[in-house]
Design a protein around this motif. Structure first.
Motif, PDB file in Angstrom:
ATOM      1  N   PRO A   1      -9.365  -7.438   7.454  1.00  0.00           N
ATOM      2  CA  PRO A   1      -9.354  -8.725   6.477  1.00  0.00           C
ATOM      3  C   PRO A   1      -9.055  -8.680   5.228  1.00  0.00           C
ATOM      4  O   PRO A   1      -8.628 -10.166   4.643  1.00  0.00           O
ATOM      5  N   GLU A   2     -10.234  -7.881   4.995  1.00  0.00           N
ATOM      6  CA  GLU A   2     -10.720  -8.023   3.522  1.00  0.00           C
ATOM      7  C   GLU A   2     -10.083  -7.353   2.437  1.00  0.00           C
ATOM      8  O   GLU A   2     -10.137  -6.985   0.940  1.00  0.00           O
ATOM      9  N   HIS A   3      -9.262  -6.249   3.377  1.00  0.00           N
ATOM     10  CA  HIS A   3      -8.844  -5.524   2.612  1.00  0.00           C
ATOM     11  C   HIS A   3      -7.427  -4.975   3.411  1.00  0.00           C
ATOM     12  O   HIS A   3      -6.966  -3.720   4.204  1.00  0.00           O
ATOM     13  N   VAL A   4      -6.317  -5.469   3.413  1.00  0.00           N
ATOM     14  CA  VAL A   4      -5.460  -6.074   3.988  1.00  0.00           C
ATOM     15  C   VAL A   4      -3.893  -4.938   3.602  1.00  0.00           C
ATOM     16  O   VAL A   4      -4.431  -4.933   2.300  1.00  0.00           O
ATOM     17  N   ARG A   5      -2.900  -3.999   4.075  1.00  0.00           N
ATOM     18  CA  ARG A   5      -2.305  -3.464   3.776  1.00  0.00           C
ATOM     19  C   ARG A   5      -0.691  -3.248   4.445  1.00  0.00           C
ATOM     20  O   ARG A   5      -0.463  -4.013   5.336  1.00  0.00           O
TER      21      ARG A   5
ATOM     22  N   ASP B   1       0.667  -1.184   0.113  1.00  0.00           N
ATOM     23  CA  ASP B   1       0.090   0.156   0.198  1.00  0.00           C
ATOM     24  C   ASP B   1       0.712   1.050  -0.062  1.00  0.00           C
ATOM     25  O   ASP B   1       1.522   1.949   1.351  1.00  0.00           O
ATOM     26  N   SER B   2       0.485   2.204  -1.165  1.00  0.00           N
ATOM     27  CA  SER B   2       2.021   3.170  -1.201  1.00  0.00           C
ATOM     28  C   SER B   2       1.758   4.006  -0.004  1.00  0.00           C
ATOM     29  O   SER B   2       2.579   4.958   0.535  1.00  0.00           O
ATOM     30  N   SER B   3       0.155   4.285   0.512  1.00  0.00           N
ATOM     31  CA  SER B   3       0.026   5.423   1.337  1.00  0.00           C
ATOM     32  C   SER B   3       0.738   4.974   2.546  1.00  0.00           C
ATOM     33  O   SER B   3       1.271   5.559   3.323  1.00  0.00           O
ATOM     34  N   LEU B   4       0.849   3.670   3.345  1.00  0.00           N
ATOM     35  CA  LEU B   4       1.042   3.075   4.360  1.00  0.00           C
ATOM     36  C   LEU B   4       2.754   2.844   4.219  1.00  0.00           C
ATOM     37  O   LEU B   4       3.268   2.934   5.142  1.00  0.00           O
ATOM     38  N   GLN B   5       3.249   2.483   3.492  1.00  0.00           N
ATOM     39  CA  GLN B   5       4.668   2.463   2.788  1.00  0.00           C
ATOM     40  C   GLN B   5       5.528   3.819   3.333  1.00  0.00           C
ATOM     41  O   GLN B   5       6.335   3.733   3.988  1.00  0.00           O
TER      42      GLN B   5
ATOM     43  N   LEU C   1       5.576  -4.209   8.331  1.00  0.00           N
ATOM     44  CA  LEU C   1       3.966  -4.018   8.842  1.00  0.00           C
ATOM     45  C   LEU C   1       3.009  -4.926   7.947  1.00  0.00           C
ATOM     46  O   LEU C   1       3.058  -4.360   6.534  1.00  0.00           O
ATOM     47  N   VAL C   2       2.169  -5.543   8.276  1.00  0.00           N
ATOM     48  CA  VAL C   2       0.858  -5.133   7.721  1.00  0.00           C
ATOM     49  C   VAL C   2      -0.030  -5.403   8.909  1.00  0.00           C
ATOM     50  O   VAL C   2      -0.296  -5.187  10.024  1.00  0.00           O
ATOM     51  N   ASP C   3      -1.508  -4.002   7.822  1.00  0.00           N
ATOM     52  CA  ASP C   3      -2.283  -3.751   8.633  1.00  0.00           C
ATOM     53  C   ASP C   3      -3.695  -4.736   8.618  1.00  0.00           C
ATOM     54  O   ASP C   3      -4.323  -4.683   7.069  1.00  0.00           O
ATOM     55  N   LEU C   4      -3.386  -5.399   9.627  1.00  0.00           N
ATOM     56  CA  LEU C   4      -4.944  -6.265   9.830  1.00  0.00           C
ATOM     57  C   LEU C   4      -6.649  -6.286  10.352  1.00  0.00           C
ATOM     58  O   LEU C   4      -7.132  -6.673  10.235  1.00  0.00           O
TER      59      LEU C   4
ATOM     60  N   VAL D   1       1.513   5.274  12.853  1.00  0.00           N
ATOM     61  CA  VAL D   1       1.036   5.144  11.370  1.00  0.00           C
ATOM     62  C   VAL D   1      -0.004   4.320  11.133  1.00  0.00           C
ATOM     63  O   VAL D   1      -0.874   4.703   9.772  1.00  0.00           O
ATOM     64  N   LEU D   2      -0.369   3.817  11.613  1.00  0.00           N
ATOM     65  CA  LEU D   2      -1.513   2.589  11.568  1.00  0.00           C
ATOM     66  C   LEU D   2      -2.997   3.437  11.537  1.00  0.00           C
ATOM     67  O   LEU D   2      -3.607   3.414  10.194  1.00  0.00           O
ATOM     68  N   LYS D   3      -2.407   4.563  12.340  1.00  0.00           N
ATOM     69  CA  LYS D   3      -3.917   5.358  12.355  1.00  0.00           C
ATOM     70  C   LYS D   3      -3.675   6.376  11.687  1.00  0.00           C
ATOM     71  O   LYS D   3      -4.508   7.384  11.602  1.00  0.00           O
ATOM     72  N   LYS D   4      -3.000   6.859  10.634  1.00  0.00           N
ATOM     73  CA  LYS D   4      -2.869   7.518  10.077  1.00  0.00           C
ATOM     74  C   LYS D   4      -3.529   7.622   8.369  1.00  0.00           C
ATOM     75  O   LYS D   4      -4.202   6.371   7.974  1.00  0.00           O
ATOM     76  N   PRO D   5      -4.324   8.183   8.190  1.00  0.00           N
ATOM     77  CA  PRO D   5      -5.293   8.499   7.471  1.00  0.00           C
ATOM     78  C   PRO D   5      -4.909   8.120   6.248  1.00  0.00           C
ATOM     79  O   PRO D   5      -3.318   8.106   5.605  1.00  0.00           O
ATOM     80  N   VAL D   6      -5.520   7.130   5.245  1.00  0.00           N
ATOM     81  CA  VAL D   6      -4.928   7.017   3.735  1.00  0.00           C
ATOM     82  C   VAL D   6      -5.188   8.040   3.084  1.00  0.00           C
ATOM     83  O   VAL D   6      -5.644   9.105   3.230  1.00  0.00           O
ATOM     84  N   LEU D   7      -4.540   8.354   2.119  1.00  0.00           N
ATOM     85  CA  LEU D   7      -2.807   9.649   1.755  1.00  0.00           C
ATOM     86  C   LEU D   7      -4.123   9.279  -0.201  1.00  0.00           C
ATOM     87  O   LEU D   7      -4.314   8.210  -0.806  1.00  0.00           O
TER      88      LEU D   7
END
Length: 301
Positions: A77-81, A41-45, A71-74, A295-301
């Motif tokens: 579970p159907e939209h893992v980052r 995920d580019s935003s998470l990255q 890091l894996v955002d779960l 980082v996990l709490k930041k909004p998706v860019l």
């Protein structure tokens, strides 16, 4: 009457869907379980890289390839980052690769090649929860290097892939003496990369290591770690009620940790892996948790 039956059926299916995403292993439709590398995920990255770079000591280690983080955002579970820094850089990982022994043993048990005795079950728990070297060596001797290599390189898992920088490997007993079977790229005895360890936990969480039953058994073995340092030290303070599934390792300046965090709140559900070659590595790993949760709490860019 028909509408009542329909409503009851719908409610049952809805409850099952919620349960399937709230318990481990997850019961997600196979069509929705994609290879982890395709879930980058580019935003998470960007957020992960920027957060790590904001700490000068960490940034220097990353540039020197002495620090790797996955890091894996779960939370959904159907939209893992997925995001990683130095993801395919294989490093010496001390006891962390004992998870490879666990999988290889479960594979052998499922195939009837290893008897699941009380002693074997006790050693698997000691190997993971207390990182007991004697128990780990007994498990290596039971399974054998050939089986360990075969499972790690099995195309079903590909946890060690020479074309992708290597990965998980156990080629030496956890003690003196005995033959060795070091991995071919760097001649390491106990190796890992954060991408491959993240993949291990991701497949485990989805019940895809051996099968659903064995994945559940592995999760049971990995839950409630008895060593409360590194990631667990911090999580004990900030998330005392979260379920933790974990394996770490340390030797000299090499410090590693890997954890699946499963909080009651879905926003605290993630996989975190760190490999560090630095005398201060244990403290760095403790200090990683809070910035990672930020980082996990930041909004998706």
């Amino acid at each position: 009457m028909k509408s009542t039956r329909f409503f009851l059926l719908f409610s049952l299916l809805l409850c099952f869907a919620i349960y399937a995403q709230d318990e481990l292993p997850l019961r997600i439709d196979n069509s929705k379980i994609k290879p982890l590398q395709k879930l980058l995920d580019s935003s998470l990255q960007t957020n992960l890289r920027d957060e790590l770079a904001s700490h000068p000591e960490w940034n220097d280690l990353i540039i020197q390839k002495k620090m790797a983080v996955g890091l894996v955002d779960l939370s959904d579970p159907e939209h893992v980052r997925f995001a990683r820094v130095n993801g395919n850089h294989m490093m010496y990982a001390a006891s962390l690769p004992k998870i490879a022994i666990l999988l290889s043993a479960m594979d052998a048990i499922e195939k009837g090649e290893l008897k699941e005795t009380a002693e074997v079950k006790k050693d698997m728990r000691l190997m993971i929860s207390k990182s007991d070297n004697a128990a780990s060596t007994r498990m290596i001797d039971r399974v054998g290097y050939e089986q360990l290599e075969a499972v790690m390189t099995d195309p079903k898992y590909a946890f060690y892939d020479e074309q992708k920088g290597g990965g998980l490997w156990v080629g030496k007993r956890y003690g003196s003496g005995g033959d060795t079977n070091r991995e071919p790229l760097k001649n390491l005895s106990h190796a890992a990369s954060v991408t491959q360890v993240c993949r291990y936990y991701y497949l485990l969480a989805n019940g895809k290591l051996v099968n659903q039953k064995r994945s559940k058994q592995m999760l049971d073995i990995m839950e409630d770690p008895e060593l409360h340092h590194k990631f667990v030290n911090t999580l004990d303070q900030i998330a005392p009620n979260a379920r933790l599934f974990r394996k770490s390792g340390s030797w000299r300046t090499y410090h590693s940790d890997s954890i699946l965090v499963w909080g009651k709140d879905s926003n605290r559900r993630y996989i975190l892996v760190a490999l560090i070659d630095d005398a201060n590595g244990e403290q760095i790993i403790r200090d990683l948790v809070k910035p990672i949760e930020k980082v996990l709490k930041k909004p998706v860019l």
